[in-house]
Design a protein around this motif. Structure first.
Motif, PDB file in Angstrom:
ATOM      1  N   MET A   1       0.853  -1.184   0.000  1.00 31.81           N
ATOM      2  CA  MET A   1       0.000   0.000   0.000  1.00 31.81           C
ATOM      3  C   MET A   1       0.892   1.238   0.000  1.00 31.81           C
ATOM      4  N   SER A   2       0.986   1.901  -1.122  1.00 31.59           N
ATOM      5  CA  SER A   2       1.893   3.040  -1.254  1.00 31.59           C
ATOM      6  C   SER A   2       1.226   4.388  -1.020  1.00 31.59           C
ATOM      7  N   GLU A   3      -0.091   4.421  -0.985  1.00 31.66           N
ATOM      8  CA  GLU A   3      -0.785   5.684  -0.770  1.00 31.66           C
ATOM      9  C   GLU A   3      -1.046   5.891   0.718  1.00 31.66           C
ATOM     10  N   TYR A   4      -1.257   7.114   1.098  1.00 33.68           N
ATOM     11  CA  TYR A   4      -1.590   7.419   2.481  1.00 33.68           C
ATOM     12  C   TYR A   4      -2.903   8.186   2.529  1.00 33.68           C
ATOM     13  N   LEU A   5      -3.500   8.188   3.674  1.00 35.17           N
ATOM     14  CA  LEU A   5      -4.752   8.910   3.857  1.00 35.17           C
ATOM     15  C   LEU A   5      -4.566   9.905   4.995  1.00 35.17           C
ATOM     16  N   ASN A   6      -4.756  11.161   4.696  1.00 37.14           N
ATOM     17  CA  ASN A   6      -4.637  12.213   5.694  1.00 37.14           C
ATOM     18  C   ASN A   6      -5.867  13.097   5.563  1.00 37.14           C
ATOM     19  N   ARG A   7      -6.950  12.704   6.185  1.00 41.79           N
ATOM     20  CA  ARG A   7      -8.205  13.455   6.134  1.00 41.79           C
ATOM     21  C   ARG A   7      -8.746  13.626   7.549  1.00 41.79           C
ATOM     22  N   ILE A   8      -9.319  14.778   7.771  1.00 44.22           N
ATOM     23  CA  ILE A   8      -9.973  15.038   9.050  1.00 44.22           C
ATOM     24  C   ILE A   8     -11.296  15.737   8.755  1.00 44.22           C
ATOM     25  N   THR A   9     -12.339  15.316   9.447  1.00 45.19           N
ATOM     26  CA  THR A   9     -13.657  15.931   9.333  1.00 45.19           C
ATOM     27  C   THR A   9     -14.008  16.506  10.692  1.00 45.19           C
ATOM     28  N   LEU A  10     -14.389  17.772  10.718  1.00 47.83           N
ATOM     29  CA  LEU A  10     -14.735  18.450  11.964  1.00 47.83           C
ATOM     30  C   LEU A  10     -16.068  19.160  11.815  1.00 47.83           C
ATOM     31  N   VAL A  11     -16.844  19.171  12.881  1.00 52.02           N
ATOM     32  CA  VAL A  11     -18.060  19.972  12.956  1.00 52.02           C
ATOM     33  C   VAL A  11     -17.956  20.765  14.251  1.00 52.02           C
ATOM     34  N   GLY A  12     -18.014  22.090  14.127  1.00 51.71           N
ATOM     35  CA  GLY A  12     -17.894  22.932  15.305  1.00 51.71           C
ATOM     36  C   GLY A  12     -18.309  24.357  15.005  1.00 51.71           C
ATOM     37  N   ARG A  13     -18.023  25.241  15.953  1.00 56.61           N
ATOM     38  CA  ARG A  13     -18.371  26.660  15.817  1.00 56.61           C
ATOM     39  C   ARG A  13     -17.110  27.514  15.761  1.00 56.61           C
ATOM     40  N   ALA A  14     -17.162  28.527  14.892  1.00 61.14           N
ATOM     41  CA  ALA A  14     -16.042  29.462  14.757  1.00 61.14           C
ATOM     42  C   ALA A  14     -15.847  30.210  16.072  1.00 61.14           C
ATOM     43  N   GLY A  15     -14.598  30.288  16.508  1.00 63.11           N
ATOM     44  CA  GLY A  15     -14.301  30.931  17.786  1.00 63.11           C
ATOM     45  C   GLY A  15     -14.068  32.423  17.693  1.00 63.11           C
ATOM     46  N   GLN A  16     -13.822  32.925  16.498  1.00 62.02           N
ATOM     47  CA  GLN A  16     -13.612  34.353  16.298  1.00 62.02           C
ATOM     48  C   GLN A  16     -13.844  34.681  14.835  1.00 62.02           C
ATOM     49  N   GLU A  17     -13.767  35.956  14.505  1.00 63.45           N
ATOM     50  CA  GLU A  17     -13.884  36.379  13.109  1.00 63.45           C
ATOM     51  C   GLU A  17     -12.660  35.866  12.348  1.00 63.45           C
ATOM     52  N   PRO A  18     -12.813  35.473  11.089  1.00 62.23           N
ATOM     53  CA  PRO A  18     -11.664  34.981  10.317  1.00 62.23           C
ATOM     54  C   PRO A  18     -10.613  36.058  10.105  1.00 62.23           C
ATOM     55  N   GLU A  19      -9.367  35.640  10.067  1.00 60.25           N
ATOM     56  CA  GLU A  19      -8.261  36.524   9.696  1.00 60.25           C
ATOM     57  C   GLU A  19      -7.969  36.238   8.226  1.00 60.25           C
ATOM     58  N   VAL A  20      -8.113  37.255   7.388  1.00 57.14           N
ATOM     59  CA  VAL A  20      -7.987  37.075   5.944  1.00 57.14           C
ATOM     60  C   VAL A  20      -6.800  37.879   5.429  1.00 57.14           C
ATOM     61  N   ARG A  21      -5.983  37.241   4.583  1.00 59.86           N
ATOM     62  CA  ARG A  21      -4.832  37.918   3.980  1.00 59.86           C
ATOM     63  C   ARG A  21      -4.924  37.793   2.467  1.00 59.86           C
ATOM     64  N   TYR A  22      -4.697  38.904   1.796  1.00 54.85           N
ATOM     65  CA  TYR A  22      -4.663  38.941   0.337  1.00 54.85           C
ATOM     66  C   TYR A  22      -3.211  39.190  -0.065  1.00 54.85           C
ATOM     67  N   PHE A  23      -2.690  38.370  -0.964  1.00 50.82           N
ATOM     68  CA  PHE A  23      -1.303  38.471  -1.387  1.00 50.82           C
ATOM     69  C   PHE A  23      -1.204  39.136  -2.751  1.00 50.82           C
ATOM     70  N   GLU A  24      -0.040  39.713  -3.039  1.00 54.24           N
ATOM     71  CA  GLU A  24       0.180  40.390  -4.321  1.00 54.24           C
ATOM     72  C   GLU A  24      -0.033  39.448  -5.500  1.00 54.24           C
ATOM     73  N   SER A  25       0.216  38.174  -5.292  1.00 56.64           N
ATOM     74  CA  SER A  25       0.056  37.184  -6.359  1.00 56.64           C
ATOM     75  C   SER A  25      -1.414  36.931  -6.696  1.00 56.64           C
ATOM     76  N   GLY A  26      -2.316  37.448  -5.840  1.00 57.05           N
ATOM     77  CA  GLY A  26      -3.741  37.218  -6.030  1.00 57.05           C
ATOM     78  C   GLY A  26      -4.286  36.116  -5.144  1.00 57.05           C
ATOM     79  N   ALA A  27      -3.408  35.409  -4.442  1.00 59.69           N
ATOM     80  CA  ALA A  27      -3.838  34.338  -3.541  1.00 59.69           C
ATOM     81  C   ALA A  27      -4.549  34.922  -2.323  1.00 59.69           C
ATOM     82  N   VAL A  28      -5.474  34.146  -1.768  1.00 59.50           N
ATOM     83  CA  VAL A  28      -6.216  34.537  -0.571  1.00 59.50           C
ATOM     84  C   VAL A  28      -6.063  33.437   0.460  1.00 59.50           C
TER      85      VAL A  28
END
Length: 127
Positions: A1-28
């Protein structure tokens, strides 16, 4: 078995407002922490730091507020850095969000507003 599985599923509530960064490359990038309540309400909630990129980050930036209940599918990893004061290597666990679903609005918002957000979530997050 050469593949790996790295998955997590979570259900919860946001603890604060999101911190958002916009980069010069256009990435968010959006960062937020989520509290997940254990099965027994007397136990202390578990806190997870989440990071999202691209259209998923835009959904978080536009629709997730403190108290919003969300479900996420992501990948577990560690952020690593050198401590400025001691020079030692430090790390913290982080979940990189790949899919997000808005389950409820913050307790102060109305239901019709949530339905609009869920529709926007599905079209913007590339499910």
């Amino acid at each position: 078995m050469s593949e790996y599985l790295n998955r997590i599923t979570l259900v919860g509530r946001a603890g604060q407002e999101p911190e958002v960064r916009y980069f010069e490359s256009g990435a968010v990038k959006a960062s937020i922490s989520v509290a997940v309540r254990p099965p027994y309400k007397s136990e202390t909630p578990l806190w997870f730091d989440l990071t999202a990129w691209g259209s998923t980050a835009e959904v978080i930036a536009n629709y997730v507020k403190k108290g919003t209940q969300i479900a996420i599918l992501g990948e577990f990893s560690f952020d690593r850095w050198t401590d400025k004061n001691s020079g030692t290597m430090r790390s913290k666990p982080v979940v990189t969000v790949q899919k997000i679903e808005l389950l409820s609005s913050p307790r102060s918002e109305d239901k019709s507003s949530l339905e609009d957000k869920q529709t926007a979530n599905i079209t913007n997050a590339n499910f």
